[in-house]
Design a protein around this motif. Structure first.
Motif, PDB file in Angstrom:
ATOM      1  N   VAL A   7       0.842  -1.208   0.000  1.00  0.00           N
ATOM      2  CA  VAL A   7       0.000   0.000   0.000  1.00  0.00           C
ATOM      3  C   VAL A   7       0.874   1.254   0.000  1.00  0.00           C
ATOM      4  CG1 VAL A   7      -1.675   1.333   1.359  1.00  0.00           C
ATOM      5  CG2 VAL A   7      -1.984  -1.140   1.078  1.00  0.00           C
ATOM      6  N   THR A   8       1.936   1.244   0.795  1.00  0.00           N
ATOM      7  CA  THR A   8       2.840   2.392   0.873  1.00  0.00           C
ATOM      8  C   THR A   8       3.502   2.651  -0.469  1.00  0.00           C
ATOM      9  OG1 THR A   8       3.266   1.886   3.201  1.00  0.00           O
ATOM     10  CG2 THR A   8       4.827   3.355   2.103  1.00  0.00           C
ATOM     11  N   LYS A   9       3.950   1.579  -1.131  1.00  0.00           N
ATOM     12  CA  LYS A   9       4.588   1.702  -2.441  1.00  0.00           C
ATOM     13  C   LYS A   9       3.625   2.311  -3.464  1.00  0.00           C
ATOM     14  CE  LYS A   9       7.750   0.715  -5.647  1.00  0.00           C
ATOM     15  NZ  LYS A   9       9.080   1.340  -5.671  1.00  0.00           N
ATOM     16  N   ILE A  10       2.382   1.802  -3.486  1.00  0.00           N
ATOM     17  CA  ILE A  10       1.382   2.311  -4.437  1.00  0.00           C
ATOM     18  C   ILE A  10       1.128   3.790  -4.209  1.00  0.00           C
ATOM     19  CG2 ILE A  10      -1.064   2.204  -5.078  1.00  0.00           C
ATOM     20  CD1 ILE A  10      -0.873  -0.864  -4.404  1.00  0.00           C
ATOM     21  N   LYS A  11       0.891   4.164  -2.969  1.00  0.00           N
ATOM     22  CA  LYS A  11       0.530   5.550  -2.657  1.00  0.00           C
ATOM     23  C   LYS A  11       1.693   6.514  -2.883  1.00  0.00           C
ATOM     24  CE  LYS A  11      -3.843   5.588  -1.473  1.00  0.00           C
ATOM     25  NZ  LYS A  11      -4.824   6.472  -2.145  1.00  0.00           N
ATOM     26  N   SER A  12       2.924   6.017  -2.739  1.00  0.00           N
ATOM     27  CA  SER A  12       4.079   6.893  -2.971  1.00  0.00           C
ATOM     28  C   SER A  12       4.199   7.259  -4.450  1.00  0.00           C
ATOM     29  CB  SER A  12       5.369   6.221  -2.486  1.00  0.00           C
ATOM     30  OG  SER A  12       5.723   5.138  -3.338  1.00  0.00           O
ATOM     31  N   LEU A  13       3.804   6.330  -5.336  1.00  0.00           N
ATOM     32  CA  LEU A  13       3.899   6.563  -6.780  1.00  0.00           C
ATOM     33  C   LEU A  13       2.609   7.121  -7.378  1.00  0.00           C
ATOM     34  CD1 LEU A  13       5.833   3.324  -7.838  1.00  0.00           C
ATOM     35  CD2 LEU A  13       6.751   5.634  -7.636  1.00  0.00           C
ATOM     36  N   ILE A  38      -7.506   1.915  -3.690  1.00  0.00           N
ATOM     37  CA  ILE A  38      -7.110   0.589  -3.204  1.00  0.00           C
ATOM     38  C   ILE A  38      -8.289  -0.067  -2.496  1.00  0.00           C
ATOM     39  CG2 ILE A  38      -5.533  -0.719  -1.728  1.00  0.00           C
ATOM     40  CD1 ILE A  38      -3.482   1.520  -2.086  1.00  0.00           C
ATOM     41  N   GLY A  39      -8.781  -1.159  -3.075  1.00  0.00           N
ATOM     42  CA  GLY A  39      -9.862  -1.934  -2.465  1.00  0.00           C
ATOM     43  C   GLY A  39      -9.300  -3.133  -1.724  1.00  0.00           C
ATOM     44  N   GLU A  82     -12.004 -11.153  20.162  1.00  0.00           N
ATOM     45  CA  GLU A  82     -12.314  -9.721  20.074  1.00  0.00           C
ATOM     46  C   GLU A  82     -11.020  -8.919  19.873  1.00  0.00           C
ATOM     47  OE1 GLU A  82     -15.019  -6.531  19.889  1.00  0.00           O
ATOM     48  OE2 GLU A  82     -15.356  -8.690  19.883  1.00  0.00           O
ATOM     49  N   GLU A  83      -9.991  -9.324  20.591  1.00  0.00           N
ATOM     50  CA  GLU A  83      -8.701  -8.627  20.500  1.00  0.00           C
ATOM     51  C   GLU A  83      -8.116  -8.723  19.090  1.00  0.00           C
ATOM     52  OE1 GLU A  83      -4.313  -8.684  22.699  1.00  0.00           O
ATOM     53  OE2 GLU A  83      -5.733 -10.317  23.048  1.00  0.00           O
ATOM     54  N   LEU A  84      -8.193  -9.929  18.487  1.00  0.00           N
ATOM     55  CA  LEU A  84      -7.651 -10.111  17.144  1.00  0.00           C
ATOM     56  C   LEU A  84      -8.498  -9.392  16.096  1.00  0.00           C
ATOM     57  CD1 LEU A  84      -6.517 -13.861  17.218  1.00  0.00           C
ATOM     58  CD2 LEU A  84      -5.104 -11.804  17.451  1.00  0.00           C
ATOM     59  N   PHE A  85      -9.810  -9.352  16.306  1.00  0.00           N
ATOM     60  CA  PHE A  85     -10.662  -8.591  15.384  1.00  0.00           C
ATOM     61  C   PHE A  85     -10.308  -7.110  15.434  1.00  0.00           C
ATOM     62  CE2 PHE A  85     -14.400  -5.794  15.016  1.00  0.00           C
ATOM     63  CZ  PHE A  85     -14.567  -5.879  13.641  1.00  0.00           C
ATOM     64  N   LEU A  86     -10.124  -6.584  16.643  1.00  0.00           N
ATOM     65  CA  LEU A  86      -9.780  -5.159  16.779  1.00  0.00           C
ATOM     66  C   LEU A  86      -8.413  -4.862  16.164  1.00  0.00           C
ATOM     67  CD1 LEU A  86     -11.171  -4.371  20.347  1.00  0.00           C
ATOM     68  CD2 LEU A  86     -12.105  -3.628  18.137  1.00  0.00           C
ATOM     69  N   GLU A  87      -7.540  -5.867  16.178  1.00  0.00           N
ATOM     70  CA  GLU A  87      -6.254  -5.715  15.504  1.00  0.00           C
ATOM     71  C   GLU A  87      -6.479  -5.470  14.010  1.00  0.00           C
ATOM     72  OE1 GLU A  87      -2.298  -8.448  15.136  1.00  0.00           O
ATOM     73  OE2 GLU A  87      -3.504  -8.782  16.940  1.00  0.00           O
ATOM     74  N   THR A  88      -7.394  -6.248  13.412  1.00  0.00           N
ATOM     75  CA  THR A  88      -7.750  -6.055  12.003  1.00  0.00           C
ATOM     76  C   THR A  88      -8.401  -4.696  11.790  1.00  0.00           C
ATOM     77  OG1 THR A  88      -8.007  -8.407  11.515  1.00  0.00           O
ATOM     78  CG2 THR A  88      -9.268  -6.895  10.145  1.00  0.00           C
ATOM     79  N   TYR A  89      -9.359  -4.355  12.653  1.00  0.00           N
ATOM     80  CA  TYR A  89     -10.089  -3.088  12.501  1.00  0.00           C
ATOM     81  C   TYR A  89      -9.119  -1.906  12.542  1.00  0.00           C
ATOM     82  CZ  TYR A  89     -13.586   0.544  13.118  1.00  0.00           C
ATOM     83  OH  TYR A  89     -14.357   1.669  12.944  1.00  0.00           O
ATOM     84  N   ASN A  90      -8.253  -1.890  13.542  1.00  0.00           N
ATOM     85  CA  ASN A  90      -7.322  -0.767  13.699  1.00  0.00           C
ATOM     86  C   ASN A  90      -6.301  -0.725  12.562  1.00  0.00           C
ATOM     87  OD1 ASN A  90      -8.548   0.095  16.082  1.00  0.00           O
ATOM     88  ND2 ASN A  90      -7.317  -1.288  17.339  1.00  0.00           N
ATOM     89  N   PHE A  91      -5.880  -1.898  12.117  1.00  0.00           N
ATOM     90  CA  PHE A  91      -4.946  -1.981  10.994  1.00  0.00           C
ATOM     91  C   PHE A  91      -5.548  -1.325   9.752  1.00  0.00           C
ATOM     92  CE2 PHE A  91      -3.276  -4.470   7.331  1.00  0.00           C
ATOM     93  CZ  PHE A  91      -1.920  -4.180   7.469  1.00  0.00           C
ATOM     94  N   LEU A  92      -6.810  -1.680   9.441  1.00  0.00           N
ATOM     95  CA  LEU A  92      -7.494  -1.123   8.270  1.00  0.00           C
ATOM     96  C   LEU A  92      -7.779   0.364   8.445  1.00  0.00           C
ATOM     97  CD1 LEU A  92      -9.922  -4.103   7.634  1.00  0.00           C
ATOM     98  CD2 LEU A  92      -8.123  -3.326   6.075  1.00  0.00           C
ATOM     99  N   ASN A  93      -8.129   0.741   9.653  1.00  0.00           N
ATOM    100  CA  ASN A  93      -8.449   2.142   9.933  1.00  0.00           C
ATOM    101  C   ASN A  93      -7.252   3.054   9.663  1.00  0.00           C
ATOM    102  OD1 ASN A  93     -10.166   4.222  10.802  1.00  0.00           O
ATOM    103  ND2 ASN A  93      -9.365   4.116  12.892  1.00  0.00           N
ATOM    104  N   GLU A  94      -6.064   2.542   9.926  1.00  0.00           N
ATOM    105  CA  GLU A  94      -4.853   3.366   9.778  1.00  0.00           C
ATOM    106  C   GLU A  94      -4.294   3.354   8.353  1.00  0.00           C
ATOM    107  OE1 GLU A  94      -2.265   1.815  12.789  1.00  0.00           O
ATOM    108  OE2 GLU A  94      -3.695   2.309  14.388  1.00  0.00           O
ATOM    109  N   LEU A  95      -4.697   2.389   7.537  1.00  0.00           N
ATOM    110  CA  LEU A  95      -4.168   2.305   6.173  1.00  0.00           C
ATOM    111  C   LEU A  95      -4.891   3.275   5.228  1.00  0.00           C
ATOM    112  CD1 LEU A  95      -3.755  -1.504   5.299  1.00  0.00           C
ATOM    113  CD2 LEU A  95      -1.935   0.192   5.499  1.00  0.00           C
ATOM    114  N   PRO A  96      -4.174   3.860   4.264  1.00  0.00           N
ATOM    115  CA  PRO A  96      -4.812   4.759   3.292  1.00  0.00           C
ATOM    116  C   PRO A  96      -5.486   3.980   2.162  1.00  0.00           C
ATOM    117  CG  PRO A  96      -2.461   4.691   2.882  1.00  0.00           C
ATOM    118  CD  PRO A  96      -2.710   3.831   4.095  1.00  0.00           C
ATOM    119  N   ILE A  97      -6.497   3.168   2.543  1.00  0.00           N
ATOM    120  CA  ILE A  97      -7.250   2.382   1.564  1.00  0.00           C
ATOM    121  C   ILE A  97      -8.547   3.107   1.220  1.00  0.00           C
ATOM    122  CG2 ILE A  97      -6.239   0.170   2.201  1.00  0.00           C
ATOM    123  CD1 ILE A  97      -8.812  -0.245   3.937  1.00  0.00           C
TER     124      ILE A  97
END
Length: 439
Positions: free
Chosen positions: A283-289, A295-296, A308-323
């Motif tokens: 994602v970083t490579k794509i957005k830099s160029l 990005i879907g 619940e903890e692992l789901f929130l890991e996914t949620y927070n990961f997606l929330n922070e990505l520029p998708i």
């Protein structure tokens, strides 16, 4: 002249195959008609990614028999390969054809004469070794061009290798020929499709070509304005492909990259071939160029052992990505997959709650992406999609745009400025000179 109607469930790959099979019928003198036009033959191309898709198949058969009680009903596609006996017991089904047989159905079902017993022609999936060229035509503004089929990955949740067989591809030379045929029909956009298109290049069991080389060759095809890559695994989306797309003539700034989980623990249990760190890198490579690139993301919620903890890991990961948007799948158990043997099953109520959370996040991500592109000038391919005097289309970076209806714009690419997000969630567009006048 017998009348035949087609119905397609599932992915873009299924649409390309249905369209190709329908042309086979027309070449043999059959008349292609709409589903409600009392056909003599129904061909239903099925999907089996979710349990719901199986239920849809049964419903469509029921509707077909209401419309045309004496019709001949044939079921093909992934569900047909996985559960031919189960389908043969659905009232009203005359024939079931598997993955190795579906492109030969006119020959195998000679004359489509009804018999007392349902005809089941479904070989073991190991028999599905041929690559059948396919692309959609006359169905919509864009064409889906099949370049690859099958998958060698065997993820813990997935039945596709069981339904479509091993990874195999057409040759670059054949695909270029198909692209030229498509270009001659005035189609403006081609979507490359397959099961695992980044794995393109395997012919007769051996790797002979590369997806990166296919992309470079297609970029030189005259008469097609846009190529779009439907979906590509993060571990197969190389720097070479990203860098080429960033300056290509025809490949648009839009990638759909399956993630499935933002937790390395779950990714390992799923049998995915990467960890979240690689996904961030892509994602970083794509957005830099390509800062404006769309990005879907595919993501599965409720996989066994997703706390619940692992789901929130996914949620927070997606929330922070520029998708830009998510395709959210609620995990459902599929027979003959490793995941069905796993313990710590997530309750369905919890799965549905998590799906809802991610769908809300998807809408926020989409809106933010749209907002970031407002006042920018883009090329929109307008479709025959008219609603209350407005027509719609997509920018090269997959923003859905609304503009005042003009029949001359259908299937045309026009430069517009994205003005504002309307109450339907699409972006109102105006011509660049109108913006200039307003200023």
């Amino acid at each position: 002249m017998k009348k035949v109607a087609f119905y397609t469930l599932g992915c873009k790959l299924n649409y390309s195959e249905t369209s190709t099979i329908s042309r086979q019928f027309e070449e043999k003198g059959y008349k292609k008609v709409g589903f409600e036009d009392t056909p003599d033959i129904f061909i239903i191309n099925t999907c089996s990614v979710t349990e719901n898709a199986d239920k849809k198949c049964k419903k469509i058969v029921k509707e077909a028999k209401k419309i045309s009680p004496n019709s001949y009903v044939t079921i093909i596609g992934c569900y047909a390969q996985l559960k031919p006996k189960e389908i043969s017991e659905i009232k009203g089904v005359d024939a079931v054809l598997g993955a190795a047989e579906k492109f030969r159905l006119i020959e195998l079902l000679d004359g489509f004469a009804k018999e007392q017993e349902t005809k089941v022609l479904a070989s073991e999936i190991q028999e599905a070794t041929a690559f059948n060229n396919a692309y959609s035509m006359h169905d919509r503004t864009r064409t889906f061009l099949k370049v690859q089929d099958g998958c060698n990955y065997g993820c813990a949740f997935c039945t596709i290798p069981l339904a479509r067989g091993k990874s195999r591809s057409d040759s670059i030379q054949n695909i270029l020929q198909s692209a030229r045929e498509i270009a001659a029909t005035d189609v403006k956009e081609v979507v490359l499709t397959g099961v695992n298109i980044g794995d393109f290049g395997i012919q007769e069991g051996k790797r002979k070509e590369r997806f990166a080389d296919l992309v470079k060759e297609l970029d030189n095809i005259e008469g097609i304005d846009r190529f779009r890559i439907s979906s590509i695994e993060p571990n197969l989306l190389t720097n070479e492909i990203i860098e080429f797309a960033s300056h290509s003539k025809r490949f648009v700034p839009h990638f759909h990259i399956p993630l499935q989980s933002g937790s390395n623990t779950i990714l390992r249990k799923m049998g995915r071939r990467y960890l979240r760190e690689l996904y961030v890198d892509r994602v970083t490579k794509i957005k830099s160029l390509m800062p404006h690139c769309c990005i879907g993301v595919d993501v599965i919620v409720g996989f066994p052992d997703e706390t619940e903890e692992l789901f929130l890991e996914t949620y927070n990961f997606l929330n922070e990505l520029p998708i830009s948007y998510l395709h959210v799948f609620t995990y459902s158990e599929r027979p003959n997959t490793r995941a069905t043997e796993m313990e710590d099953v997530v309750p369905m109520k919890t799965r549905n709650q998590r799906s809802k959370m991610l769908r809300i996040l998807s809408e926020k991500k989409r809106r933010k992406f749209y907002e970031e592109n407002l006042k920018g000038t883009f090329d929109v391919l307008f479709e025959e999609d008219i609603d209350n005097g407005m027509m719609h289309g997509f920018t090269e970076n997959y923003i859905r745009v609304a503009a005042k209806y003009d029949p001359l714009l259908i299937n045309e690419i026009k430069k517009v400025t994205l003005w504002e997000i309307n109450d339907k969630g699409t972006v109102d567009a105006v011509e660049p000179e109108v913006v200039y006048e307003q200023h």
